[in-house]
Design an enzyme around this catalytic site. Sequence first.
Site, short mmCIF file in Angstrom:
data_model
loop_
_atom_site.label_atom_id
_atom_site.label_comp_id
_atom_site.label_asym_id
_atom_site.label_seq_id
_atom_site.Cartn_x
_atom_site.Cartn_y
_atom_site.Cartn_z
N ASP A 76 3.95 10.53 -3.30
CA ASP A 76 3.75 10.02 -1.94
C ASP A 76 5.05 10.06 -1.15
OD1 ASP A 76 1.09 9.43 -2.54
OD2 ASP A 76 1.58 7.41 -3.23
N ASP B 263 0.06 4.48 -8.91
CA ASP B 263 1.07 4.01 -7.97
C ASP B 263 1.88 2.90 -8.66
OD1 ASP B 263 0.31 5.69 -5.89
OD2 ASP B 263 -1.15 4.25 -5.11
#
Length: 202
Positions: free
Chosen positions: A174, A155
């Site tokens: 995401d 991330d």
Amino acid sequence: MPRKYIILLAVTLGVIVLDQWTKYLVVRELTTQMEGKESLGERLASMYSEPPPKGFTGMHYQPRRHIEISESFFRIRYLENPGAAWGMFRSMPPEARVPLFHVAIIGALILITFSFRKLTGTDPEEKWALWGLPLVLGGALGNYIDRVARAFVIDFLEVHWFDKATFPSFNVADAAICIGVGMLIIDSFVRKEKPAQAPTQA
């Protein structure tokens, strides 16, 4: 090939490529993992073929800097997420967490394939599902590649409010999943089953 399957392949592969490319850039620019590796092959090998040792805790790739886009609201910072979206299940033992993710991705593939096959690809009312399902599929596969390669997801997008409130860090996969799910929610309101008409009597 029917138009709907061209859309499925193009959007799914597009999301996967964009997701993995941005993660490669983040690892190359924001961590020490690729230092001293001159060729693209060496850099890719360091990213995809070096999973954490069993029982390892902490950061597998060591961050060396981050990028402030907006000091008060947004930055790009390397983070590792062994769990699901927004860090869910990250405290679960790997022996239970990894099989759970395998089952989840298989279930998602079956559900998306079943739902997509029902689309005609020609009805304008299907546009939200026609584009939303491939976005979800591409995002799910993008993160699944991370989990298979190194047991955690990379991330790097961090939204915050003066560092007092922070939205869970996320990545391109995401974002694609969230946009796709949003489109499917819209689809559930726009496209409804039409009631069967009673046969007319002569």
